[in-house]
Design a protein around this motif. Sequence first.
Motif, mmCIF file in Angstrom:
data_model
loop_
_atom_site.group_PDB
_atom_site.id
_atom_site.type_symbol
_atom_site.label_atom_id
_atom_site.label_comp_id
_atom_site.label_asym_id
_atom_site.label_seq_id
_atom_site.Cartn_x
_atom_site.Cartn_y
_atom_site.Cartn_z
ATOM 1 N N ALA A 127 67.725 122.286 114.983
ATOM 2 C CA ALA A 127 67.428 122.612 113.683
ATOM 3 C C ALA A 127 66.604 121.569 113.001
ATOM 4 O O ALA A 127 66.446 120.688 113.546
ATOM 5 N N TYR A 128 65.827 122.086 112.186
ATOM 6 C CA TYR A 128 64.908 121.055 111.448
ATOM 7 C C TYR A 128 64.160 120.351 112.189
ATOM 8 O O TYR A 128 63.917 118.930 111.953
ATOM 9 N N TYR A 161 64.448 127.377 124.144
ATOM 10 C CA TYR A 161 64.868 127.802 122.795
ATOM 11 C C TYR A 161 66.186 128.447 122.854
ATOM 12 O O TYR A 161 66.009 129.640 123.385
ATOM 13 N N ARG A 162 67.104 127.977 122.464
ATOM 14 C CA ARG A 162 68.332 128.408 122.454
ATOM 15 C C ARG A 162 68.824 128.943 123.781
ATOM 16 O O ARG A 162 69.688 129.971 123.867
ATOM 17 N N TYR A 193 59.376 119.595 109.377
ATOM 18 C CA TYR A 193 59.995 120.959 108.820
ATOM 19 C C TYR A 193 59.740 120.595 107.327
ATOM 20 O O TYR A 193 60.521 119.908 106.740
ATOM 21 N N LEU A 225 73.158 128.187 103.845
ATOM 22 C CA LEU A 225 73.915 128.815 104.878
ATOM 23 C C LEU A 225 75.307 129.051 104.405
ATOM 24 O O LEU A 225 75.905 127.990 103.734
ATOM 25 N N GLY A 235 76.436 131.335 112.062
ATOM 26 C CA GLY A 235 75.172 130.809 111.940
ATOM 27 C C GLY A 235 74.317 132.069 111.953
ATOM 28 O O GLY A 235 74.486 133.138 111.936
ATOM 29 N N PHE A 238 70.703 136.382 115.454
ATOM 30 C CA PHE A 238 69.649 136.689 116.318
ATOM 31 C C PHE A 238 68.699 135.408 116.457
ATOM 32 O O PHE A 238 68.952 134.524 115.613
ATOM 33 N N LYS A 239 68.131 135.387 117.485
ATOM 34 C CA LYS A 239 67.113 134.338 117.877
ATOM 35 C C LYS A 239 65.769 134.763 117.043
ATOM 36 O O LYS A 239 65.771 136.044 116.810
ATOM 37 N N PRO A 259 55.738 135.278 108.386
ATOM 38 C CA PRO A 259 55.875 133.827 108.738
ATOM 39 C C PRO A 259 55.926 133.616 110.332
ATOM 40 O O PRO A 259 56.991 134.259 111.019
ATOM 41 N N GLY A 277 64.616 136.391 109.918
ATOM 42 C CA GLY A 277 64.961 136.596 108.717
ATOM 43 C C GLY A 277 64.265 137.264 108.044
ATOM 44 O O GLY A 277 64.607 138.150 107.390
ATOM 45 N N TRP A 278 62.967 137.033 108.200
ATOM 46 C CA TRP A 278 61.891 137.644 107.179
ATOM 47 C C TRP A 278 61.688 138.999 107.741
ATOM 48 O O TRP A 278 61.911 140.354 106.882
ATOM 49 N N GLU A 281 64.736 141.177 106.243
ATOM 50 C CA GLU A 281 64.812 141.109 105.030
ATOM 51 C C GLU A 281 64.000 142.189 104.607
ATOM 52 O O GLU A 281 64.073 143.167 103.690
ATOM 53 N N LYS A 286 69.075 142.395 103.495
ATOM 54 C CA LYS A 286 69.585 141.209 103.050
ATOM 55 C C LYS A 286 70.450 141.593 101.816
ATOM 56 O O LYS A 286 70.120 142.439 101.088
ATOM 57 N N ALA A 300 68.882 136.334 105.464
ATOM 58 C CA ALA A 300 69.281 137.565 106.370
ATOM 59 C C ALA A 300 69.654 137.430 107.524
ATOM 60 O O ALA A 300 69.936 138.384 108.106
ATOM 61 N N GLU A 336 71.801 135.930 119.474
ATOM 62 C CA GLU A 336 72.072 134.369 119.721
ATOM 63 C C GLU A 336 73.377 134.366 119.733
ATOM 64 O O GLU A 336 73.971 133.438 120.857
HETATM 65 N N1 EPU Z 1 63.103 134.041 105.730
HETATM 66 C C1 EPU Z 1 63.207 134.964 105.100
HETATM 67 N N2 EPU Z 1 64.181 135.776 104.606
HETATM 68 C C2 EPU Z 1 65.392 135.292 105.046
HETATM 69 C C3 EPU Z 1 65.385 134.301 105.690
HETATM 70 C C4 EPU Z 1 64.184 133.598 106.177
HETATM 71 O O1 EPU Z 1 61.976 135.650 104.595
HETATM 72 O O2 EPU Z 1 66.466 135.898 104.579
HETATM 73 C C5 EPU Z 1 61.972 133.316 106.368
HETATM 74 C C6 EPU Z 1 61.267 132.142 105.440
HETATM 75 O O3 EPU Z 1 60.093 132.395 105.469
HETATM 76 C C7 EPU Z 1 61.670 131.076 105.934
HETATM 77 C C8 EPU Z 1 61.715 131.456 107.324
HETATM 78 O O4 EPU Z 1 62.072 132.441 107.387
HETATM 79 O O5 EPU Z 1 60.857 130.063 105.478
HETATM 80 C C9 EPU Z 1 62.748 130.438 108.382
HETATM 81 O O6 EPU Z 1 64.020 130.410 107.706
HETATM 82 P P1 EPU Z 1 64.924 128.951 107.656
HETATM 83 O O7 EPU Z 1 64.117 127.696 107.492
HETATM 84 O O8 EPU Z 1 66.118 129.388 107.092
HETATM 85 O O9 EPU Z 1 65.335 129.201 109.346
HETATM 86 P P2 EPU Z 1 65.556 130.284 110.346
HETATM 87 O O10 EPU Z 1 64.341 130.641 111.398
HETATM 88 O O11 EPU Z 1 66.014 131.511 109.618
HETATM 89 C C10 EPU Z 1 66.255 128.497 112.266
HETATM 90 C C11 EPU Z 1 67.357 128.331 113.292
HETATM 91 C C12 EPU Z 1 68.612 127.952 112.449
HETATM 92 C C13 EPU Z 1 68.151 126.467 111.958
HETATM 93 C C14 EPU Z 1 67.001 126.472 111.022
HETATM 94 C C15 EPU Z 1 66.585 125.260 110.599
HETATM 95 C C16 EPU Z 1 67.277 130.331 114.932
HETATM 96 C C17 EPU Z 1 67.821 131.656 115.538
HETATM 97 N N3 EPU Z 1 67.919 129.959 113.759
HETATM 98 O O12 EPU Z 1 66.540 129.517 111.234
HETATM 99 O O13 EPU Z 1 69.669 127.903 113.398
HETATM 100 O O14 EPU Z 1 69.332 126.004 111.255
HETATM 101 O O15 EPU Z 1 66.063 127.327 111.730
HETATM 102 O O16 EPU Z 1 65.840 124.758 111.625
HETATM 103 O O17 EPU Z 1 66.349 129.475 115.497
HETATM 104 C C18 EPU Z 1 71.512 128.911 114.291
HETATM 105 O O18 EPU Z 1 71.036 128.710 115.580
HETATM 106 O O19 EPU Z 1 72.534 129.319 113.977
HETATM 107 C C19 EPU Z 1 70.743 128.493 113.139
HETATM 108 C C20 EPU Z 1 71.318 128.463 111.948
#
Ligand code: EPU
Length: 340
Positions: A127-128, A161-162, A193, A225, A235, A238-239, A259, A277-278, A281, A286, A300, A336
Amino acid sequence: MQIDKNISLKPYNTFGIDVLAGFFASFGTTDELEELFNAFAAKEKLILGGGSNILFTQNFDGLVLKNELKGISLVKEDANHYYVKVAAGENWHGFVMHCLAHNYAGLENLSLIPGNTGASPMQNIGAYGVEIKDVFESLEAWHIAGGKTVLFTNNDCEFGYRESVFKRKFKNQFVILNVTFRLNKKPVFNTSYGAIEQELEKMQVKELSIQAISQAVINIRSSKLPDPKEIGNAGSFFKNPQITNAQFDELKKEYPTIPGYPAESINRQTYTKVAAGWLIEQCGWKGYRLGDAGCHAKQALVLVNYGNAKGNEIYALSEKIIESVQARFGITLEREVNIL
Ligand code: EPU
Ligand code: FAD
């Protein structure tokens, strides 16, 4: 040793799925673990940590073994590092807080991740901007077939990665007993980050410290979260998919705001990690809810149980999400979360 029969696993998984375990026992030593494996030789076993990366889709007829191995110790020190060994049943965030209190640097970006330390190498939690592989020294694991404790170095774990060997070629073959981390005496701050910098500014931090970074990460995580105590989840479901740079450039022409972040190269092929997540969404999921199964309104990538969803209902939703992302973007999402 107490062995319970037919007990609900609802309190033992953060998704809050109500399934039954045929048998349930805790182990606090390797001897107890071995005894339980011998006594239940013919039954399927599940090693359970905090249950924060599992989706139960059916009752588990075998033996669930709750890890209660405890203890944290400083095993070695050199000019630049502390080597800290932690038993697999210690809570991850509690361990991070212990390290911060002793000024052992390196885990601050991984604050507030649920679960136990023993599961942290399973998927190389991250994370981060940090993954445990960055500070991982070694682990000891009990080889189920051989009945012996084996040492794994960082290389042996084949972290990605994961990913690790424990999710792939050694799946269900080892029980992780303890993990040793190589932590820094002089902190190397990682604020790459973007959101961390913004949060530190908001917090009006004058002098950067590992404690301030930890607090910034805690604030960011808490803002998006869902807390499993309030809404069941595991959490990211998906990856984030990794696609070739060429594929990404094509998608970018059609979707300029998609992104993407540079990922590790494989066989000299360069990859981009796309924010799942993007993608989800964009497909309109979402905030979606059917019965008690849903897609979180603020993130999402997180599937949720609003109360009494069945594991199958969450799984069915994940299937629909995979299909729609595939149809729209030609990308196959990979789960994931461990499905049982
Ligand atoms: N985004 C959207 N819509 C959403 C969610 C995300 O557009 O609903 C886009 C945004 O542009 C955002 C980007 O996705 O800037 C990244 O989102 P975020 O920073 O929330 O991180 P993530 O990629 O969704 C990953 C890890 C998390 C970890 C965070 C912070 C994976 C699968 N997930 O999430 O890990 O905490 O980065 O580093 O790699 C986990 O593994 O369970 C988990 C929570
Ligand atoms: P469990 O869910 O109990 O087990 C997971 C798997 O590991 C199972 O297959 C289990 O059998 C196996 N296992 C557990 N312990 C052992 C052991 N000692 N030996 C052998 N096998 C074992 N993950 C991230 O990487 N980054 C995040 O930012 C992140 N954020 C999260 C946020 C929330 C709100 C939630 C609910 C989860 C998040 N996760 C994140 C996922 C999860 O916290 C991690 O995967 C965590 O390491 C799981 O630990 P656990 O003890 O709960 O494992």
